[in-house]
Design a protein around this motif. Structure first.
Motif, short mmCIF file in Angstrom:
data_model
loop_
_atom_site.label_atom_id
_atom_site.label_comp_id
_atom_site.label_asym_id
_atom_site.label_seq_id
_atom_site.Cartn_x
_atom_site.Cartn_y
_atom_site.Cartn_z
N MET A 205 -46.85 -76.74 -46.94
CA MET A 205 -45.28 -76.71 -46.88
C MET A 205 -44.84 -77.32 -47.34
SD MET A 205 -45.70 -75.59 -42.24
CE MET A 205 -43.81 -75.50 -41.55
N PHE A 206 -45.29 -79.08 -46.93
CA PHE A 206 -44.93 -80.47 -47.66
C PHE A 206 -45.11 -79.64 -49.43
CE2 PHE A 206 -46.02 -83.32 -44.75
CZ PHE A 206 -44.73 -83.95 -44.67
N ALA A 207 -45.98 -79.26 -50.42
CA ALA A 207 -45.95 -78.47 -51.61
C ALA A 207 -45.08 -77.72 -51.72
CB ALA A 207 -47.03 -77.84 -52.00
N VAL A 208 -44.55 -76.07 -51.34
CA VAL A 208 -43.61 -75.37 -51.77
C VAL A 208 -42.09 -76.07 -51.30
CG1 VAL A 208 -43.02 -73.60 -50.52
CG2 VAL A 208 -45.21 -73.67 -50.60
N SER A 209 -42.40 -77.27 -50.14
CA SER A 209 -40.97 -78.19 -50.08
C SER A 209 -40.15 -78.59 -51.32
CB SER A 209 -40.73 -78.46 -48.81
OG SER A 209 -39.78 -79.78 -48.99
N GLY A 210 -41.50 -78.76 -51.61
CA GLY A 210 -41.09 -79.73 -53.50
C GLY A 210 -41.13 -78.98 -54.31
N SER A 211 -42.12 -78.68 -54.58
CA SER A 211 -41.52 -77.34 -55.62
C SER A 211 -40.59 -76.51 -55.61
CB SER A 211 -42.21 -75.78 -55.85
OG SER A 211 -43.58 -76.51 -55.75
N ILE A 212 -39.96 -76.16 -54.50
CA ILE A 212 -38.49 -75.72 -54.16
C ILE A 212 -37.28 -76.92 -54.64
CG2 ILE A 212 -36.42 -74.83 -52.58
CD1 ILE A 212 -38.90 -73.85 -51.60
N MET A 213 -37.58 -78.35 -54.38
CA MET A 213 -36.13 -78.89 -54.97
C MET A 213 -36.38 -79.66 -55.85
SD MET A 213 -37.08 -81.75 -51.08
CE MET A 213 -36.56 -80.96 -49.58
N GLN A 214 -37.97 -79.05 -56.54
CA GLN A 214 -37.82 -79.45 -57.54
C GLN A 214 -37.30 -78.31 -58.06
OE1 GLN A 214 -41.56 -80.56 -58.55
NE2 GLN A 214 -42.03 -81.80 -57.46
N ALA A 215 -37.19 -77.52 -58.12
CA ALA A 215 -36.30 -76.16 -58.97
C ALA A 215 -35.35 -76.54 -58.83
CB ALA A 215 -36.80 -75.29 -58.46
N VAL A 216 -34.61 -76.47 -57.39
CA VAL A 216 -32.87 -76.54 -57.37
C VAL A 216 -32.53 -77.88 -58.02
CG1 VAL A 216 -31.13 -76.18 -55.24
CG2 VAL A 216 -33.52 -75.54 -55.46
N VAL A 217 -33.12 -79.08 -57.36
CA VAL A 217 -32.39 -80.41 -57.99
C VAL A 217 -32.70 -80.37 -59.55
CG1 VAL A 217 -32.13 -82.64 -57.36
CG2 VAL A 217 -32.62 -81.23 -55.52
N ARG A 218 -33.02 -79.45 -60.35
CA ARG A 218 -33.53 -79.73 -61.69
C ARG A 218 -34.31 -80.84 -61.67
NH1 ARG A 218 -30.03 -78.00 -65.05
NH2 ARG A 218 -31.60 -77.62 -67.09
N ASN A 219 -35.00 -81.60 -61.01
CA ASN A 219 -35.26 -83.00 -61.41
C ASN A 219 -36.63 -82.88 -60.64
OD1 ASN A 219 -35.45 -85.83 -60.02
ND2 ASN A 219 -33.58 -85.79 -60.07
N PRO A 220 -38.18 -83.86 -61.68
CA PRO A 220 -39.19 -83.42 -61.96
C PRO A 220 -39.32 -84.26 -60.33
CG PRO A 220 -38.48 -84.43 -63.98
CD PRO A 220 -37.37 -84.15 -63.42
N LEU A 221 -38.62 -86.05 -60.49
CA LEU A 221 -39.33 -86.12 -58.94
C LEU A 221 -38.86 -85.71 -57.76
CD1 LEU A 221 -37.99 -89.56 -61.03
CD2 LEU A 221 -40.20 -88.74 -61.51
N ALA A 222 -38.09 -84.97 -57.81
CA ALA A 222 -37.94 -84.36 -55.91
C ALA A 222 -39.14 -83.92 -55.31
CB ALA A 222 -36.24 -83.35 -56.97
N SER A 223 -38.51 -84.04 -54.15
CA SER A 223 -39.56 -84.04 -52.86
C SER A 223 -38.95 -84.30 -51.70
CB SER A 223 -41.36 -84.56 -53.52
OG SER A 223 -41.17 -86.14 -53.32
#
Lengths: 343, 315
Positions: free
Chosen positions: A83-101
């Motif tokens: 769940m943490f991993a998928v959450s991080g993947s979505i955030m990185q895509a939407v926020v377009r930011n490699p540091l999002a998690s």
């Protein structure tokens, strides 16, 4: 040819499946190993006999060890990591930011504060209410970070990470303040928020699995939208996506996943950052492929961390969150450096 | 008169528990609700040093105990160490290892309602678990727990004897206490913290019971809490009791260099005592208490006399 993608993936249909299947096999192998490892020795033969319904005092003990203690813990670790991993993947895509998690954007800390406040206000809050409280707190913290970090319509990566860390730190301090004023015992009840699956039992798993079951499949349905969103706002709009709706819808998924995970295993440091990056390296940027691979890697990371933590120095148990943080922090610093250099 | 039926009922109850010491079910009230064992417990896991001390005093070897030294815990106190060589370590008090406990097949786990609050359901699935308010409990709470543990293990008569011993120790010690001695502050001092023990804490309540006035009141339900040098100066106790570990450099050594410290009434009167915190505040059982009573008297603490060399604070 322009259709270069097609022949390649057509020829290597096996290869498309090889990675997720390989990871799954690795995961199952590690899970079986984790069920067999612990402070009390359970030889494989006994483990097998216990799982296949054998009898005898040793087998009964093994069955109890495995079914009551290890299995729920392994499942919580797997689901929490995924769940943490998928959450991080979505955030990185939407926020377009490699540091999002989730942990870097204050989502984890917001969930933690909310759970603390909930248990203070309603000491006997039922188990199912805890993820909902975490969800509300996670959203509040996340919106705060976004509001503070945005520069017009842009979200500069380093600024976002810094503000996320700052908001998380102040929420952490606020949580300490709540705990100082709390009656004895609440603090002890919340010790798991630091990121551990120690003592995870079936009731802890019950907080987690409905959210995992409801949200993880839905994320796959949003995979195409995530692909488009990760191209940038203008491109996405030009391709006919209703950007705000898609953005907040997918972010709601991400926040929900992270909040439920926090309410069951605390803030497992950097899993939401590390797993998506590893997944992108292995599987590329298309989300239909990236999301499952990321989930598998997240699950693998947390399970590995907890198994190491349990087996390294028995009977001492190292919290899984400490091990994932040890792994993730250097990578985060590397990313931060790189992002700062490229602007 | 109206008391009579109650008394006979109690007596009958006591007799009924005493007489068939074996194989009869035991029911007691713990701080975590009622607990019934089908028969007195034989294989006991102790998750606090207090329980380990109590079990030893009752003549029972624990099968497992949270005496791990890892994870910031200090392990079994020195006086217990030789007695618990055969006791299986089940990890630290804060995070006992559930697997090791399950592997020991206990028929009773003794837990703390404060420290193990979140863990009680997990423990109860391993074995019947008695939760007591021990870490934050008072001297009287601990006495009640001695009796309860005695009942749970079929050693009630022995437990009652231990309580009688305590009563006589208390009355003997009280005779040493100087009436109207100035108020005192008792604190555990580690390298990082100065934690006062209020009138509701174990050692704080015992000191009050013996007739010395403890200046520290509990804060709500919190019976022990940290104090700064300034807070200590504000209380300005006439006697200061420090509990420290011999292997640690207590914060008080640094504080003693501060002029404020020198202004404390206890310092000016030469009434600062230093005792072993493992014995005085972490053990909380009948065996430890015997030594505590002896030191309370020999140090001059009760009589408000200047401490002999052995109990002078380290410089």
């Amino acid at each position: 040819m322009s259709a270069g993608v097609w022949p390649r993936s057509g020829r290597s249909g096996v290869r498309v499946w090889a990675l997720p299947l390989g990871l799954l096999a690795l995961l199952l192998g590690l899970a079986f190993l984790a069920l067999g490892l612990g402070a009390v020795a359970t030889p494989p033969a006994q483990l097998w006999s216990a799982l296949t319904g054998g009898t005898g005092p040793d087998t009964d003990l093994t069955r109890q060890l495995v079914l009551e203690l290890r299995l729920p813990r392994v499942l919580v670790a797997l689901l929490g990591g995924a769940m943490f991993a998928v959450s991080g993947s979505i955030m990185q895509a939407v926020v377009r930011n490699p540091l999002a998690s989730p942990d870097l954007l204050g989502v984890g800390a917001g969930a933690g504060v909310a759970v603390t406040a909930l248990l203070l206000a309603v000491p006997n809050a039922p188990g199912w209410s805890i993820p909902w409280g975490a969800f509300a707190g996670a959203w509040a913290a996340f919106l705060l970070v976004l509001a503070l970090a945005r520069d017009g319509s842009r979200l500069p990566p380093v600024r976002l990470a810094l503000l996320g860390v700052a908001v998380a730190a102040s929420l952490g301090a606020f949580q300490q303040l709540l705990l100082v004023r709390a009656p004895d015992g609440i603090g002890a009840a919340l010790s798991f928020l630091t990121g551990t699956v120690y003592g995870a039992d079936w009731s802890r798993l019950a907080r987690l699995w409905p959210w995992a079951l409801a949200l993880l499949p839905v994320t796959l349905l949003t995979a195409r939208r995530l692909d488009v969103l990760s191209l940038g706002e203008e491109t996405a709009a030009a391709l006919g996506t209703r950007v705000p709706l898609a953005r907040y819808g997918t972010l709601a998924l991400a926040v929900g996943l992270a909040a439920a995970a926090v309410s069951a295993c605390g803030i497992l440091g950097f899993v939401g950052l590390l797993a998506p990056h590893l997944a992108r390296m292995l599987a590329g940027g298309l989300h239909l492929r990236l999301l499952p691979v990321s989930a598998l890697i997240g699950a693998l990371l947390v399970l590995l961390a907890d198994t190491l933590g349990r087996a390294a120095l028995p009977p001492l148990e190292l919290p899984a969150g400490v091990i994932t943080t040890l792994l993730g922090a250097p990578y985060f610093l590397y990313l931060l450096r790189r992002a700062a250099r490229t602007g | 008169m109206t008391n009579l039926p109650k008394k006979t009922a109690l007596l009958a109850l006591a007799l009924s528990v005493l007489a068939p010491a074996h194989a009869a079910p035991v029911s007691i009230q713990t701080d975590n609700g009622p607990l019934t064992l089908p028969q007195p417990a034989r294989r006991v896991v102790a998750l606090e040093y207090s329980y380990l001390d109590t079990l030893e005093a009752l003549g029972i070897k624990a099968v497992g105990a949270a005496i791990g030294t890892q994870g910031g815990d200090r392990g079994a106190p020195d006086y217990l160490k030789p007695r618990v060589r055969d006791v299986r370590e089940v990890g630290s008090r804060a995070q006992p290892n559930l697997e090791v406990m399950l592997g020991l097949k206990p028929d009773l786990i003794l837990a703390d309602t404060f420290v193990h609050k979140a863990l009680l359901p997990n423990l109860a699935r391993i074995a019947p678990t008695a939760g007591f308010e021990n870490r934050r409990g008072s001297y009287d709470d601990v006495l009640r727990q001695i009796l309860a543990i005695g009942q749970l293990t079929g050693r009630e008569a022995r437990a009652r004897q231990l309580l009688a011993d305590q009563a006589s120790l208390v009355s003997k010690a009280q005779a040493f206490t100087k009436k109207n001695a100035p108020g005192l502050v008792a604190a555990v001092v580690t390298p990082g913290a100065f934690t006062v023990h209020s009138t509701d804490s174990f050692i704080g309540s015992l000191i009050s019971k013996l007739g010395r006035k403890n200046l520290v009141a509990p804060k709500g339900t919190t019976t022990q809490y940290e104090l700064s040098l300034e807070g200590l100066v504000a209380l300005n106790p006439g006697t200061l009791v420090l509990f420290t570990g011999a292997d640690e450099t207590p914060l008080s050594i640094q504080w003693a260099k501060n002029p404020l410290w020198q202004k404390l009434s206890a310092v000016q009167r030469g009434r600062v005592y230093e005792f072993d915190r493992d014995l005085w505040t972490r053990s909380r059982g009948p065996i430890a208490l015997k030594s505590i009573f002896a030191q309370m008297i020999s140090s001059g603490l009760l009589a408000d006399k200047a401490p002999p060399k052995a109990f002078l604070p380290r410089q």
